[in-house]
Design a protein around this motif. Structure first.
Motif, PDB file in Angstrom:
ATOM      1  N   ILE A   5       0.806  -1.209   0.000  1.00  0.00           N
ATOM      2  CA  ILE A   5       0.000   0.000   0.000  1.00  0.00           C
ATOM      3  C   ILE A   5       0.849   1.274   0.000  1.00  0.00           C
ATOM      4  CG2 ILE A   5      -1.758   1.242   1.294  1.00  0.00           C
ATOM      5  CD1 ILE A   5      -2.579  -1.691   2.211  1.00  0.00           C
ATOM      6  N   LEU A   8       2.096   1.956  -3.365  1.00  0.00           N
ATOM      7  CA  LEU A   8       1.017   2.449  -4.222  1.00  0.00           C
ATOM      8  C   LEU A   8       0.784   3.925  -3.955  1.00  0.00           C
ATOM      9  CD1 LEU A   8      -1.608   2.015  -5.987  1.00  0.00           C
ATOM     10  CD2 LEU A   8      -2.762   1.583  -3.820  1.00  0.00           C
ATOM     11  N   ALA A   9       0.718   4.254  -2.686  1.00  0.00           N
ATOM     12  CA  ALA A   9       0.440   5.634  -2.314  1.00  0.00           C
ATOM     13  C   ALA A   9       1.518   6.553  -2.858  1.00  0.00           C
ATOM     14  CB  ALA A   9       0.372   5.753  -0.798  1.00  0.00           C
ATOM     15  N   LEU A  12       1.299   7.035  -6.599  1.00  0.00           N
ATOM     16  CA  LEU A  12       0.259   8.013  -6.889  1.00  0.00           C
ATOM     17  C   LEU A  12       0.758   9.415  -6.565  1.00  0.00           C
ATOM     18  CD1 LEU A  12      -2.871   6.169  -5.503  1.00  0.00           C
ATOM     19  CD2 LEU A  12      -2.507   6.894  -7.859  1.00  0.00           C
ATOM     20  N   ALA A  13       1.414   9.517  -5.410  1.00  0.00           N
ATOM     21  CA  ALA A  13       1.865  10.827  -4.963  1.00  0.00           C
ATOM     22  C   ALA A  13       2.908  11.375  -5.926  1.00  0.00           C
ATOM     23  CB  ALA A  13       2.441  10.730  -3.557  1.00  0.00           C
ATOM     24  N   GLY A  16       1.821  13.482  -9.311  1.00  0.00           N
ATOM     25  CA  GLY A  16       1.378  14.855  -9.441  1.00  0.00           C
ATOM     26  C   GLY A  16       2.106  15.860  -8.585  1.00  0.00           C
ATOM     27  N   ALA A  17       2.660  15.428  -7.481  1.00  0.00           N
ATOM     28  CA  ALA A  17       3.120  16.399  -6.508  1.00  0.00           C
ATOM     29  C   ALA A  17       4.473  16.966  -6.875  1.00  0.00           C
ATOM     30  CB  ALA A  17       3.188  15.771  -5.133  1.00  0.00           C
ATOM     31  N   LEU A 232       3.009  11.190  13.030  1.00  0.00           N
ATOM     32  CA  LEU A 232       2.431  10.436  11.921  1.00  0.00           C
ATOM     33  C   LEU A 232       2.997   9.018  11.971  1.00  0.00           C
ATOM     34  CD1 LEU A 232       2.512  12.998   8.942  1.00  0.00           C
ATOM     35  CD2 LEU A 232       0.553  12.281  10.294  1.00  0.00           C
ATOM     36  N   GLU A 234       2.274   6.238  10.498  1.00  0.00           N
ATOM     37  CA  GLU A 234       2.387   5.456   9.269  1.00  0.00           C
ATOM     38  C   GLU A 234       3.489   6.010   8.370  1.00  0.00           C
ATOM     39  OE1 GLU A 234       1.377   2.761   7.852  1.00  0.00           O
ATOM     40  OE2 GLU A 234       0.329   2.200   9.682  1.00  0.00           O
ATOM     41  N   ALA A 236       4.185   5.527   5.216  1.00  0.00           N
ATOM     42  CA  ALA A 236       3.764   6.005   3.896  1.00  0.00           C
ATOM     43  C   ALA A 236       3.159   7.397   3.990  1.00  0.00           C
ATOM     44  CB  ALA A 236       2.756   5.037   3.290  1.00  0.00           C
ATOM     45  N   VAL A 237       2.468   7.653   5.086  1.00  0.00           N
ATOM     46  CA  VAL A 237       1.846   8.964   5.264  1.00  0.00           C
ATOM     47  C   VAL A 237       2.916  10.023   5.538  1.00  0.00           C
ATOM     48  CG1 VAL A 237       0.215  10.281   6.663  1.00  0.00           C
ATOM     49  CG2 VAL A 237      -0.300   7.919   6.057  1.00  0.00           C
ATOM     50  N   GLY A 240       4.539  10.722   2.219  1.00  0.00           N
ATOM     51  CA  GLY A 240       3.626  11.502   1.378  1.00  0.00           C
ATOM     52  C   GLY A 240       3.544  12.949   1.839  1.00  0.00           C
ATOM     53  N   ALA A 241       3.509  13.153   3.148  1.00  0.00           N
ATOM     54  CA  ALA A 241       3.446  14.511   3.684  1.00  0.00           C
ATOM     55  C   ALA A 241       4.709  15.279   3.322  1.00  0.00           C
ATOM     56  CB  ALA A 241       3.260  14.469   5.200  1.00  0.00           C
ATOM     57  N   SER A 244       4.790  16.005  -0.608  1.00  0.00           N
ATOM     58  CA  SER A 244       3.821  17.020  -1.015  1.00  0.00           C
ATOM     59  C   SER A 244       4.074  18.345  -0.300  1.00  0.00           C
ATOM     60  CB  SER A 244       2.402  16.524  -0.741  1.00  0.00           C
ATOM     61  OG  SER A 244       2.225  16.260   0.632  1.00  0.00           O
ATOM     62  N   GLN A 246       3.968  19.190   2.837  1.00  0.00           N
ATOM     63  CA  GLN A 246       3.187  19.558   4.022  1.00  0.00           C
ATOM     64  C   GLN A 246       4.032  19.563   5.274  1.00  0.00           C
ATOM     65  OE1 GLN A 246      -0.754  17.717   4.201  1.00  0.00           O
ATOM     66  NE2 GLN A 246      -0.421  16.963   2.145  1.00  0.00           N
TER      67      GLN A 246
ATOM     68  N   ILE B 145      -5.595   5.529   2.789  1.00  0.00           N
ATOM     69  CA  ILE B 145      -4.312   5.851   2.157  1.00  0.00           C
ATOM     70  C   ILE B 145      -4.524   6.278   0.705  1.00  0.00           C
ATOM     71  CG2 ILE B 145      -3.534   3.605   1.279  1.00  0.00           C
ATOM     72  CD1 ILE B 145      -1.116   4.985   3.454  1.00  0.00           C
ATOM     73  N   ALA B 149      -3.453   9.796  -0.777  1.00  0.00           N
ATOM     74  CA  ALA B 149      -2.552   9.882  -1.920  1.00  0.00           C
ATOM     75  C   ALA B 149      -3.143  10.788  -2.997  1.00  0.00           C
ATOM     76  CB  ALA B 149      -2.284   8.488  -2.482  1.00  0.00           C
ATOM     77  N   PHE B 153      -1.723  14.248  -1.057  1.00  0.00           N
ATOM     78  CA  PHE B 153      -0.349  14.259  -1.564  1.00  0.00           C
ATOM     79  C   PHE B 153      -0.277  14.750  -3.006  1.00  0.00           C
ATOM     80  CE2 PHE B 153       0.367  10.437   1.444  1.00  0.00           C
ATOM     81  CZ  PHE B 153       0.255  11.294   2.521  1.00  0.00           C
ATOM     82  N   THR B 154      -1.301  14.400  -3.831  1.00  0.00           N
ATOM     83  CA  THR B 154      -1.233  14.751  -5.250  1.00  0.00           C
ATOM     84  C   THR B 154      -1.935  16.072  -5.549  1.00  0.00           C
ATOM     85  OG1 THR B 154      -1.251  12.402  -5.711  1.00  0.00           O
ATOM     86  CG2 THR B 154      -1.609  13.870  -7.571  1.00  0.00           C
ATOM     87  N   VAL B 160      -2.778  16.640   5.451  1.00  0.00           N
ATOM     88  CA  VAL B 160      -2.741  15.240   5.849  1.00  0.00           C
ATOM     89  C   VAL B 160      -3.127  15.052   7.301  1.00  0.00           C
ATOM     90  CG1 VAL B 160      -0.281  15.409   6.291  1.00  0.00           C
ATOM     91  CG2 VAL B 160      -1.306  13.202   6.015  1.00  0.00           C
ATOM     92  N   GLY B 250      -2.792  10.781  11.880  1.00  0.00           N
ATOM     93  CA  GLY B 250      -2.128  11.488  12.962  1.00  0.00           C
ATOM     94  C   GLY B 250      -3.078  12.394  13.718  1.00  0.00           C
TER      95      GLY B 250
END
Lengths: 532, 301
Positions: A5, A8-9, A12-13, A16-17, A232, A234, A236-237, A240-241, A244, A246, B145, B149, B153-154, B160, B250
């Protein structure tokens, strides 16, 4: 499934980011971390994963360097008497706590004596401060500490989070002393001003700060005016943060995500090995089959550790050869390539030990009993994909030597019961102590608090005791090298597997990130700045 | 009313006692929990036993617990060394926010989809049914998730993490609300379609009512009874799902507190969370009884 997962995330991220626009000259930073602190009182600290928070708010008396030596911090100088029983600390006279009170010899004494309060921190009182007798204020900024017996680990205590100096006024007034939080006043470069459990911690700069530890990259107050640590859990999160935009910094980048970070030109990734002991399997020698040294050796010979680490950690893990982590000053490199990975030898050893027959499933059998070994691990302590690692080892010992390795991951209560009832053959452990000797004292002596091999060797105990009372670094190194050779090579009590590491990933614009030389875990935010 | 109150209290007492017993019978003991991963010596153990009064017999500890509870004292957490009341007080708000938002999202989505698609063409129904099935069967972790994503994220539409501001609530609420929308939507549509086959529907159509008006004014009331019964189920699923959602995003909240407490055998916190959820169930089931009366006049006797 769960491993797929995050990938995958990220895929995807990554589509575009783009890197989000960063505001120039901003001096606030958001840092996503994996673990929430159980306590924010440095003297109750128990999680290496949150060590990076402690020294934002608090300063210790000494600082420990990567080579194991000590440098000045709130104590600008110190002397140890020839008998090793008296430590005289000369303290800085320009330090104030966040609550405005002065830091002096009396406040250090109050912090030390706090540990003598029954129930305050029984573990530290019984281990790190077992030799502490009393502290005497000689002059406003000179303190004399007397020990009951020489203790080479005492300076390590003075440089540890436990020696984080808390304003004596707040030690008295805090409603939740053991929990700490915003009520405890330290002297550190940042002041904790907000804690939202489950969400974040927020610190603002301490403008009066002038007393960084020896080895800091700059003097004066911290670069950042404020910093937010966001929880956070996770991976993957977190990643991703970061991608992107954040958050600007994250810690804890698993092997599965490291390659993706490396490919992003806007990000940096740093890794450091932790101090303390390697992640190792400890063999229980008090019961069959590991009461037989040949079986212990055979288990190690049956595993191709490099192949296992490659498949589980994609080449990001560092193989361990000794119980002491390769990052520390006491590591004995003579153990490298001294054992392991010889499948033919493993089988010969098992044949010699009497495990000759095979049952229908291909496992070795002796006197009608299968060659079974069990590990029991408490689920909350499983990290770094150690469950997957155990499965890889399980497959190898089965295929290469016909050993039935059963891996159980259970609740902490069940794990403790199995340990108490001696119903295990393998105990998994790694420790992040800044002084590896502290970990060995718990793991190896017969009466050690974490001795799960149930083995005691008088020679090892003598060397450990001598090293514990010896303050000469070279002599300690020699004694610990003997200990390592005895338990790893001669007795085959331990199967070292990998050296735990920590990672920091950040946007390129963030500078001054690094690792605490004492522990190999991410350092605090004092030297961190945002550049262009 | 008094009988209802008494029954509610009995449920609370039973919940507290059952969870107390369950934790007592679970392997390992409290001292192990308090020692944790750290060094373990007889001196350290003795100090811990003294500090927490663990040398008293189980029944005495239980009665002492009930006594303190009657005085509104929830005790202190073994793990975080803070008052349980204080821990819960800071964590209840975000969980209430999350579950209400998720319930609202789930119910609204389910209602909209059911009303729009009930009795419509086969293709539309099949598509919606498939979507509902996916929402119900995909684990919330994956839903979360993927939402993160794509939308965080995108596209960067929502932050988040954190419980800061309504924008941060959207994705967690959807993560938790989508499975509810899936189940509820199916039940609601099934109910609507059965109602539309009833004789009264024929009469209404004969009176010249449009199909839309028939669905919203008449059939919906019939379809609501089974759906409302499900509300009890989804309260539970919200509390359970909150755990995953809170960790993923979170967010602060009770779900995480509960899981940490159970894995750490943090008895005082577990008991408090159990009591709180029992309270919520008692309140919800009372409200449901009242809702039945409002929806179905036959039950008002």
């Amino acid at each position: 499934m769960k491993r797929l997962i995050p990938a995958l995330a990220l895929a995807l991220a990554a589509c575009g980011a783009g890197p989000a626009a960063e505001t120039a000259a901003s001096t606030s930073l958001t840092w996503a971390i994996e673990t929430q602190p159980i306590t924010l009182n440095p003297q109750q600290w128990s999680q290496n994963k949150v060590r990076l928070l402690v020294f934002n708010q608090f300063d210790a008396l000494l600082t420990r360097r990567a080579d194991g030596s000590f440098g000045p911090w709130l104590a600008r100088a110190w002397q140890v008497s020839d008998d090793g029983l008296t430590y005289t600390l000369h303290l800085r006279d320009d330090v104030t706590f966040h609550d405005g009170t002065r830091f002096d010899a009396a406040s250090v004494k109050a912090n030390l004596d706090q540990f003598l309060v029954p129930g305050y921190n029984p573990a530290v009182a019984a281990i790190q401060l077992k030799a502490y007798k009393e502290a005497k204020v000689v002059s406003p900024h000179t303190l004399e500490i007397t020990l009951k017996e020489p203790d080479a680990l005492f300076p390590d205590f003075l440089a540890s989070p436990y020696a984080g100096q808390v304003s004596p006024a707040s030690l008295k007034s805090a409603r939740d002393l053991k929990f700490g939080g915003t009520e405890l006043a330290g002297t550190g470069p940042f002041v904790l001003d907000r804690y939202v459990p489950g969400q974040e911690l927020h610190y603002r700069r301490n403008p009066a700060y002038r007393w960084p530890p020896d080895g800091a990259a700059h003097q004066g107050p911290a670069h950042l005016s404020e910093i937010t640590y966001r929880f956070l859990p996770e991976a993957a999160v977190r990643v991703g943060a970061l991608t992107s935009g954040q958050v600007q910094v994250i810690e804890g980048v698993p092997a599965t995500e490291a390659a993706l970070i490396g490919k992003d030109p806007g990000l940096t990734l740093k890794t450091a090995l932790n101090s303390g002991t390697s992640f190792s399997y400890y063999f229980n020698t008090s019961r069959a089959p590991f009461d037989d040294q040949r079986v212990r050796e055979a288990f190690r010979e049956a595993v191709d550790v490099d192949a296992v680490l490659r498949s589980v950690y994609r080449g990001t893990a560092t193989r361990a050869w000794s119980v002491v982590a390769a990052s520390g000053p006491f590591y004995d490199p003579s153990l490298e390539n001294a054992y392991g990975g010889a499948v033919a030898k493993a089988n010969a050893l098992l044949d010699a030990a009497g495990w000759r027959q095979r049952d229908a499933e291909g496992y070795r059998v002796k006197d009608g009993r299968r060659l079974t070994v069990r590990s029991v691990t408490a689920a909350p302590y499983v990290r770094d994909r150690r469950d997957v690692l155990a499965q890889a080892v399980q497959a190898q010992v089965k295929q290469n030597a016909g050993i039935d390795f059963q891996v159980r991951i259970v609740d902490p209560g069940t794990a403790q019961e199995a340990l108490d009832a001696n119903e295990y053959e393998i105990f998994e452990n790694s420790r992040g102590d800044s002084d590896a000797g502290a970990a060995l004292n718990l793991l190896l002596p017969g009466e050690g608090a974490l001795n799960r091999t149930r083995f005691s060797d008088p020679r090892v105990e003598r060397w450990l005791a001598e090293a514990g009372a010896e303050s000469g670094q070279a002599r300690r190194k020699e004694l610990y090298a003997r200990v390592q050779r005895a338990v790893v090579r001669e007795r085959a009590l331990v199967f070292p597997i990998y050296v735990p590491a920590d990672q920091i990933a950040a946007r390129k614009s963030v500078h001054g990130l690094g690792f605490d030389p004492a522990s190999g875990t991410p350092a605090g935010a004092y030297d961190v700045r945002i550049g262009t | 009313m008094i009988r209802r109150l008494g029954a509610g209290l009995a449920v609370l007492w039973a919940a507290a006692t059952a969870s107390y017993l369950a934790l007592l019978l679970a392997p390992g003991d409290t001292v192990d929990v308090l020692v944790g991963e750290g060094p373990d010596t007889p001196q350290i153990r003795a100090a811990i036993v003294r500090e927490w009064g663990l040398d008293r017999p189980g029944i005495v500890q239980y009665l002492a617990y009930l006594w303190r509870l009657l005085h509104g004292d929830l005790g202190r957490s073994y793990q975080s060394q803070r008052g349980v009341g204080e821990i819960l007080a800071t964590q209840v708000g975000p969980t209430v926010q999350l579950t209400l938002a998720a319930a609202a999202a789930g119910v609204t989505l389910a209602g909209l989809i059911a009303v729009v698609t009930a009795g419509r063409g086969r293709a539309a129904r099949a598509a919606v049914s498939a979507a509902e099935l996916v929402a119900v069967s995909v684990p919330p972790f994956l839903i979360g998730i993927v939402l993160l994503a794509v939308f965080s994220f995108t596209l960067g539409w929502f932050p988040v993490s954190g419980a800061a501001g309504p924008a941060a609530l959207v994705l967690p609420a959807l993560t938790l609300g989508l499975p509810i929308a899936g189940v509820l939507g199916q039940v609601l549509r099934g109910g609507l379609e059965r109602a539309l086959e009833q004789p009264f529907a024929l009469t209404a159509r004969a009176r010249g009512l449009t199909e839309r008006a028939l669905v919203t004014r008449h059939a919906l009331r019939h379809a609501l009874i089974p759906a409302v019964t499900l509300a009890g189920w989804f309260t539970g699923s919200l509390l359970g799902g909150a755990v995953i959602t809170e960790v993923l995003f979170g967010r602060p909240g009770l779900g995480r507190v509960a899981v940490d407490a159970v894995t750490g055998r943090d008895m005082p916190v577990v008991m408090a969370v159990v009591l709180l959820s029992a309270c919520v169930y008692v309140v919800i089931s009372t409200l449901l009884d009242l809702a039945y009366r409002a929806i179905d006049p036959q039950t008002r006797s």
